[in-house]
Design an enzyme around this catalytic site. Structure first.
Site, short mmCIF file in Angstrom:
data_model
loop_
_atom_site.label_atom_id
_atom_site.label_comp_id
_atom_site.label_asym_id
_atom_site.label_seq_id
_atom_site.Cartn_x
_atom_site.Cartn_y
_atom_site.Cartn_z
N LYS A 168 -7.96 -13.68 119.67
CA LYS A 168 -8.95 -14.76 119.73
C LYS A 168 -9.11 -15.46 118.39
O LYS A 168 -8.74 -14.96 117.33
CB LYS A 168 -10.28 -14.22 120.25
CG LYS A 168 -10.22 -13.92 121.74
CD LYS A 168 -11.56 -13.67 122.36
CE LYS A 168 -11.42 -13.59 123.89
NZ LYS A 168 -12.70 -13.26 124.54
N ARG A 220 -9.30 -5.38 127.03
CA ARG A 220 -8.51 -6.46 127.65
C ARG A 220 -7.62 -7.06 126.57
O ARG A 220 -8.11 -7.69 125.63
CB ARG A 220 -9.44 -7.50 128.26
CG ARG A 220 -8.76 -8.60 129.03
CD ARG A 220 -9.79 -9.56 129.63
NE ARG A 220 -9.13 -10.60 130.41
CZ ARG A 220 -8.67 -11.74 129.91
NH1 ARG A 220 -8.79 -12.00 128.61
NH2 ARG A 220 -8.09 -12.64 130.70
#
Length: 277
Positions: A221, A255
């Protein structure tokens, strides 16, 4: 801590890895790579072989600035992949969706979990999730993907996110979804600045205090790019560092894009925790 995901029972007292499978043209890391059924199934098989116990299938990009897709588009993208994975692989299929129709249809096809970045806030989502009988991951997001990173603001990021999750827990319990089917996700990168994200990562104990499994999604991210200065495809090491820090605090589901590397890192955490006991 055993949890039932359709036909699979998993021990969440040990870290579990969820491999990301985006069947979208515009996801931030792998958009367009797995749009064909063959490529999606092959990637799912690689991730399962690398140690993933979940495959999380998403048909709507929720990256910052993303536009929503129609229900028909999402069904057409996701359903064939869910069906193929269930037919060919022994792995839990998680569906990354906020759309009631997608929840119902993928549950019918054998999905084992609903992973909703909008915390079941779309009209009909709570009822659809309840009717499936599946575990549900409730995530916090401030705003909507199109604008969520414009100017995120909190009085207290930990308490504000926690209050939202507690409110959603109450709503879904009232609708008939028991706590035994709930998983929480603080929502890293969803309407949060770097400081907000780091504050949440350092404060996971407050979410674990809810006595529910916690899912962490920090893989590749932008928060990691801000810290390291590296591009999306160069954030594996930073992603593993963040997952390791979360696992040490007690988070249970991770995840990720880089499955094999994360599995190895989490084995080290689990081994050290075992010695401490």
């Amino acid at each position: 801590m055993q949890m039932q995901f359709a036909s699979h029972s998993l021990d969440l007292s040990r870290p579990q890895v969820m491999g990301i499978l985006n069947v979208t043209p515009d996801s931030f890391s792998d958009g367009g790579r797995y749009n064909s059924l063959d490529s999606a199934l092959a990637h799912a098989e690689r991730m399962m072989s690398a140690g993933a116990t979940f495959i999380d299938i998403g048909g709507e990009s929720t990256r910052p600035g993303a536009d929503p897709v129609s229900t028909e588009q999402e069904l057409n993208r996701v359903c064939p992949v869910v069906e193929a994975i269930r037919k060919n692989l022994d792995v839990v299929v998680s569906v990354d969706t906020s759309t009631p129709e997608v929840m119902r249809e993928t549950a019918r096809l054998g999905a084992g979990m609903i992973n909703d970045v909008r915390g079941l806030q779309r009209d009909g989502a709570v009822k659809a999730a309840a009717d499936t009988g599946l575990p549900v991951c409730i995530m916090h997001m401030q705003g909507q993907p199109k604008t969520m990173q414009t100017a995120p603001s909190y009085d207290d990021p930990v308490q504000d996110v926690l209050n939202f999750l507690k409110e959603r827990i109450a709503v879904v319990e009232e609708a008939g979804i028991p706590r035994s089917r709930l998983i929480l996700d603080p929502g890293f990168g969803f309407g949060k600045s770097l400081v907000h994200n780091l504050t949440l990562l350092a404060s996971l104990r407050h979410f674990l205090d809810q006595k529910l499994p916690v899912l962490i999604g920090v893989s590749r991210k932008s928060m990691l790019g801000e810290i390291t200065g590296r591009g999306v495809d160069e954030r594996c090491a930073a992603s593993i560092a963040a997952a390791t820090l979360a696992a040490w605090q007690g988070a249970q589901i991770f995840r990720v894009h880089d499955v094999a590397e994360t599995v190895d890192a989490l084995k080290v955490v689990a081994a050290l925790k075992g010695i401490e006991k």
